[in-house]
Each structure stands twice: as structure tokens, then as C-alpha cells.
Design a protein around this motif. Sequence first.
Motif, PDB file in Angstrom:
ATOM      1  N   THR A  15       0.834  -1.209   0.000  1.00 17.29           N
ATOM      2  CA  THR A  15       0.000   0.000   0.000  1.00 17.29           C
ATOM      3  C   THR A  15       0.864   1.253   0.000  1.00 17.29           C
ATOM      4  OG1 THR A  15      -0.072  -0.061   2.421  1.00 17.29           O
ATOM      5  CG2 THR A  15      -1.909  -1.109   1.259  1.00 17.29           C
ATOM      6  N   LYS A  16       2.170   1.089   0.148  1.00 17.19           N
ATOM      7  CA  LYS A  16       3.076   2.240   0.269  1.00 17.19           C
ATOM      8  C   LYS A  16       3.768   2.561  -1.052  1.00 17.19           C
ATOM      9  CE  LYS A  16       4.295   1.668   5.103  1.00 17.19           C
ATOM     10  NZ  LYS A  16       4.802   0.525   5.840  1.00 17.19           N
ATOM     11  N   VAL A  17       3.730   3.813  -1.412  1.00 13.84           N
ATOM     12  CA  VAL A  17       4.509   4.279  -2.562  1.00 13.84           C
ATOM     13  C   VAL A  17       5.842   4.768  -2.000  1.00 13.84           C
ATOM     14  CG1 VAL A  17       4.643   5.932  -4.464  1.00 13.84           C
ATOM     15  CG2 VAL A  17       2.421   5.002  -3.776  1.00 13.84           C
ATOM     16  N   GLU A  18       6.913   4.193  -2.475  1.00 11.99           N
ATOM     17  CA  GLU A  18       8.242   4.604  -2.011  1.00 11.99           C
ATOM     18  C   GLU A  18       9.041   5.112  -3.203  1.00 11.99           C
ATOM     19  OE1 GLU A  18      10.261   1.789   0.584  1.00 11.99           O
ATOM     20  OE2 GLU A  18       8.333   0.876   1.061  1.00 11.99           O
ATOM     21  N   LYS A  19      10.064   5.922  -2.889  1.00 14.25           N
ATOM     22  CA  LYS A  19      10.929   6.441  -3.939  1.00 14.25           C
ATOM     23  C   LYS A  19      11.638   5.268  -4.619  1.00 14.25           C
ATOM     24  CE  LYS A  19      14.666   9.841  -4.588  1.00 14.25           C
ATOM     25  NZ  LYS A  19      15.013   9.294  -5.862  1.00 14.25           N
ATOM     26  N   ASN A  25       7.629   1.299  -9.286  1.00 11.15           N
ATOM     27  CA  ASN A  25       6.266   1.284  -8.763  1.00 11.15           C
ATOM     28  C   ASN A  25       5.248   1.190  -9.900  1.00 11.15           C
ATOM     29  OD1 ASN A  25       6.727   1.707  -5.903  1.00 11.15           O
ATOM     30  ND2 ASN A  25       7.364   3.785  -6.418  1.00 11.15           N
ATOM     31  N   TYR A  26       4.198   0.415  -9.679  1.00 11.70           N
ATOM     32  CA  TYR A  26       3.077   0.320 -10.615  1.00 11.70           C
ATOM     33  C   TYR A  26       1.785   0.339  -9.814  1.00 11.70           C
ATOM     34  CZ  TYR A  26       6.585  -1.549 -13.855  1.00 11.70           C
ATOM     35  OH  TYR A  26       7.696  -1.731 -14.633  1.00 11.70           O
ATOM     36  N   LEU A  27       0.743   0.944 -10.363  1.00 10.38           N
ATOM     37  CA  LEU A  27      -0.566   0.880  -9.728  1.00 10.38           C
ATOM     38  C   LEU A  27      -1.194  -0.461 -10.094  1.00 10.38           C
ATOM     39  CD1 LEU A  27      -1.947   4.483 -10.358  1.00 10.38           C
ATOM     40  CD2 LEU A  27      -1.020   3.526  -8.234  1.00 10.38           C
ATOM     41  N   LEU A  28      -1.618  -1.201  -9.101  1.00 13.59           N
ATOM     42  CA  LEU A  28      -2.173  -2.532  -9.327  1.00 13.59           C
ATOM     43  C   LEU A  28      -3.371  -2.483 -10.278  1.00 13.59           C
ATOM     44  CD1 LEU A  28      -2.172  -5.543  -8.716  1.00 13.59           C
ATOM     45  CD2 LEU A  28      -3.455  -5.066  -6.639  1.00 13.59           C
ATOM     46  N   LYS A  29      -4.166  -1.438 -10.153  1.00 16.12           N
ATOM     47  CA  LYS A  29      -5.393  -1.327 -10.952  1.00 16.12           C
ATOM     48  C   LYS A  29      -5.109  -1.246 -12.460  1.00 16.12           C
ATOM     49  CE  LYS A  29      -9.718   1.231 -10.781  1.00 16.12           C
ATOM     50  NZ  LYS A  29     -10.466   2.202  -9.991  1.00 16.12           N
ATOM     51  N   THR A  30      -4.010  -0.580 -12.831  1.00 17.68           N
ATOM     52  CA  THR A  30      -3.749  -0.321 -14.253  1.00 17.68           C
ATOM     53  C   THR A  30      -2.507  -1.030 -14.810  1.00 17.68           C
ATOM     54  OG1 THR A  30      -2.514   1.659 -13.649  1.00 17.68           O
ATOM     55  CG2 THR A  30      -4.859   1.954 -14.175  1.00 17.68           C
ATOM     56  N   VAL A  31      -1.822  -1.808 -13.986  1.00 19.98           N
ATOM     57  CA  VAL A  31      -0.567  -2.430 -14.413  1.00 19.98           C
ATOM     58  C   VAL A  31      -0.793  -3.425 -15.558  1.00 19.98           C
ATOM     59  CG1 VAL A  31      -0.642  -4.353 -12.748  1.00 19.98           C
ATOM     60  CG2 VAL A  31       1.561  -3.521 -13.593  1.00 19.98           C
ATOM     61  N   ASN A  32       0.144  -3.424 -16.510  1.00 22.90           N
ATOM     62  CA  ASN A  32       0.177  -4.465 -17.542  1.00 22.90           C
ATOM     63  C   ASN A  32       1.081  -5.553 -16.972  1.00 22.90           C
ATOM     64  OD1 ASN A  32       0.957  -6.162 -19.668  1.00 22.90           O
ATOM     65  ND2 ASN A  32       0.684  -4.532 -21.190  1.00 22.90           N
ATOM     66  N   LEU A  33       0.461  -6.533 -16.316  1.00 21.62           N
ATOM     67  CA  LEU A  33       1.201  -7.548 -15.576  1.00 21.62           C
ATOM     68  C   LEU A  33       2.132  -8.363 -16.472  1.00 21.62           C
ATOM     69  CD1 LEU A  33       1.410  -8.292 -12.659  1.00 21.62           C
ATOM     70  CD2 LEU A  33      -0.411  -9.963 -12.968  1.00 21.62           C
ATOM     71  N   HIS A  52      -1.725  -0.751  -4.147  1.00 21.70           N
ATOM     72  CA  HIS A  52      -3.178  -0.605  -4.041  1.00 21.70           C
ATOM     73  C   HIS A  52      -3.449   0.022  -2.682  1.00 21.70           C
ATOM     74  CE1 HIS A  52      -7.429  -1.729  -3.605  1.00 21.70           C
ATOM     75  NE2 HIS A  52      -7.435  -1.737  -4.933  1.00 21.70           N
ATOM     76  N   LYS A  53      -4.412   0.946  -2.633  1.00 25.13           N
ATOM     77  CA  LYS A  53      -4.622   1.703  -1.388  1.00 25.13           C
ATOM     78  C   LYS A  53      -5.217   0.871  -0.245  1.00 25.13           C
ATOM     79  CE  LYS A  53      -9.055   3.622  -2.965  1.00 25.13           C
ATOM     80  NZ  LYS A  53      -9.108   2.996  -4.273  1.00 25.13           N
ATOM     81  N   ASN A  54      -5.955  -0.193  -0.574  1.00 19.74           N
ATOM     82  CA  ASN A  54      -6.635  -0.969   0.457  1.00 19.74           C
ATOM     83  C   ASN A  54      -5.886  -2.278   0.720  1.00 19.74           C
ATOM     84  OD1 ASN A  54      -8.370  -2.667   1.902  1.00 19.74           O
ATOM     85  ND2 ASN A  54     -10.201  -1.770   0.987  1.00 19.74           N
TER      86      ASN A  54
END
Length: 193
Positions: A15-19, A25-33, A52-54
Amino acid sequence: MYKVFVGDKPMVLTTKVEKETNFKNYLLKTVNLRRVIRKLNNGSLEEARLIHKNKDKLLKKFLAKLPNVVAGGGKVYNSRGEVLFIYRNDKWDLPKGKAERRESIEKTAIREVTEETGVAGLEITKPLETTYHIFKRNGRYKIKITYWFEMKTNFDGNLYAQEEEGITKVEWLNGPQIEKALENSYANIKLLV
């Protein structure tokens, strides 16, 4: 946080975005796995973080992205405190295999250990960490979810490698032997042992 391995490279679900340093980093919702898997496989990426935030929905959302294969396996101790290892595909591994329909995961783990090694009289002592890894079969990526159990046995008979599963050796290993075997094993197995 969960780790899903592609070979020995991790995809970290968080759930953490790190440098970004040695990872991306990829957003789980939109990632091309599939693209991320290819980058991990070809060495252009060392680690991927899927965000993912949740945290309660993180694993479920990830597992929905690819077909799942459920397996059970064992970290088996004998009466001398040695651990049962198999040698398959030129790597040391712990025995495990796919669940059959309407079979409890505990029954799967015991059945698979017995089938792959010949060891009988297995008793589950406790559940261990669940591991996740991505593999490719018939041109399609799948996620293997392996439920692991610590087991014990007093079995002292002959060990049999299930050759049709690609297993060439089955051995009881002690502390120093385990350390050596882990030099040529999988990241998931290193986590368990």
C-alpha cells in the motif's frame, strides 16, 4: 505486504509508494502484468512494487489478474531433525503439488509429499507461510499459490523420487547440507527454510 516471485525476482504487493531505487512502482489497478513479468524475466527490472490503497483487497485484486493454481506442500522433519528435500529441474526444492477437486489443502500437502518422495506416516504440526510465484504453462502465465505445512514423521524406509514429475533425487538434509542446498534453490523455499 506480499511477495510474489517471478523466478527469483519479487513483485511486492504493498500500500506504500516509495521512492524508486532498484525497483519500479506500478498501480495494481492499471498495471500491464505481462509486461512487468517480461521485464523481470529478461533482467531489465530487479523488483516491481504493485500498489493498491486498500491492504485488505491487495491480494484478492492481484490474484484476479491471472489464473490461479492451488498447491500444498510440506517442510518435513524426521526423528533426527533432518528436513526432506527433492531435487527437480536442477534445483533443490520442498515437495509440493496441485490440489485435486474437493480435496482439503492439508490432504493435498500430505498426498503430494508421499507421492513425490515415498515418505509415509506424515503428521502436520503447524501451517507455515503461504507462497506465491508466477510460472508460464502452454504460453500462459499463472499464479501458483502454495499452502505449506510443517510436518513430522518417524518414517525410516527408502525414499523414492517421482521421476514422472521430474524429480531426480530425494534426500534428508541436516543443517550444513540445507545451507548448501539453499544456494541452489528458489526464493520461496529460502523464505520457508
